[in-house]
Design an enzyme around this catalytic site. Structure first.
Site, mmCIF file in Angstrom:
data_model
loop_
_atom_site.group_PDB
_atom_site.id
_atom_site.type_symbol
_atom_site.label_atom_id
_atom_site.label_comp_id
_atom_site.label_asym_id
_atom_site.label_seq_id
_atom_site.Cartn_x
_atom_site.Cartn_y
_atom_site.Cartn_z
ATOM 1 N N GLU A 1 -4.591 -7.607 -15.956
ATOM 2 C CA GLU A 1 -3.836 -7.536 -17.202
ATOM 3 C C GLU A 1 -2.968 -6.282 -17.188
ATOM 4 O OE1 GLU A 1 -2.338 -8.055 -20.965
ATOM 5 O OE2 GLU A 1 -3.529 -9.517 -19.857
ATOM 6 N N GLU B 1 -3.505 -9.418 -5.984
ATOM 7 C CA GLU B 1 -2.099 -9.057 -5.924
ATOM 8 C C GLU B 1 -1.236 -10.017 -5.121
ATOM 9 O OE1 GLU B 1 -1.860 -4.956 -4.710
ATOM 10 O OE2 GLU B 1 -2.830 -4.274 -6.558
ATOM 11 N N GLU C 1 -8.407 -6.725 -4.114
ATOM 12 C CA GLU C 1 -7.010 -6.394 -4.377
ATOM 13 C C GLU C 1 -6.051 -7.335 -3.647
ATOM 14 O OE1 GLU C 1 -5.747 -4.330 -6.600
ATOM 15 O OE2 GLU C 1 -7.708 -3.581 -7.221
ATOM 16 N N ARG D 1 6.462 2.174 -9.999
ATOM 17 C CA ARG D 1 5.528 3.298 -10.068
ATOM 18 C C ARG D 1 6.123 4.352 -10.991
ATOM 19 N NH1 ARG D 1 0.504 1.847 -8.979
ATOM 20 N NH2 ARG D 1 0.258 0.971 -6.897
ATOM 21 N N ALA E 1 -3.502 -2.633 -2.854
ATOM 22 C CA ALA E 1 -4.454 -1.534 -2.983
ATOM 23 C C ALA E 1 -4.864 -1.371 -4.438
ATOM 24 C CB ALA E 1 -3.831 -0.233 -2.481
#
Length: 175
Positions: free
Chosen positions: A136, A94, A90, A62, A74
């Site tokens: 992507e 993920e 999601e 992050r 999320a």
């Protein structure tokens, strides 16, 4: 007492793809003028997935914090998107896990002092393994951690993401 503040004028400073920034002229409950800096956000959806006694988390860098965080899957809501559909999407993208059923646990206001963002937190039911297909430019890994260990990670400060902490503590409160 009425605590409501009144918007006098919305002043947009920036309008972006993910968020917009305003510095509004407002009036406090006592009528005195004030400024309110607001980050507008489309909101997000997150999903708590427990499979075989393990919580499925993602590890992702992050940029704003300059570190890799553990989080429940999320993502942001697209315009007009149903939060439940977004949460299930999601999860699949993920982690590879899929579900046809997600129950809303709660709605989280991550930072009510300056943003209108709402995160809808769901719990996946009847999950099945599938294939990961991240967006992507999205670099993350999925990990499965025993629930007891995940709770310990919160206590040790290793899981710091607010939606993840809230979802796991919500689950723990039901045990």
């Amino acid at each position: 007492m009425d605590f409501t503040e009144k918007t006098v004028r919305r002043n947009y400073i920036y309008r972006g793809k993910i968020l917009s920034l305003r510095c509004d002229d407002a009036a406090r409950p006592d009528g005195k003028p004030c400024k309110r800096e607001i980050v507008e956000h489309s909101g997000g959806a997150a999903i708590l997935c427990v499979a075989n006694g393990k919580v499925v988390l993602v590890r992702q860098y992050r940029y704003a914090y300059g570190e890799v965080l553990y989080e429940i899957p999320a993502g942001k809501l697209e315009k007009g998107e149903d939060p439940s559909s977004a949460a299930r999407r999601e999860l699949s993208e993920e982690t590879g896990y899929e579900t046809d059923s997600a129950e809303l646990l709660f709605t989280l206001y991550p930072s009510p002092g300056y943003t209108d963002e709402k995160i809808y937190v769901y719990e996946a039911a009847d999950v099945r393994a599938g294939t990961r297909h991240p967006d992507e430019g999205e670099f993350l890994s999925a990990v499965s951690i025993p629930l007891k260990e995940a709770y310990g990670m919160i206590e040790r400060g290793e899981i710091r993401d607010a939606k993840t902490v809230a979802a796991l503590l919500h689950l723990k409160s039901r045990e």
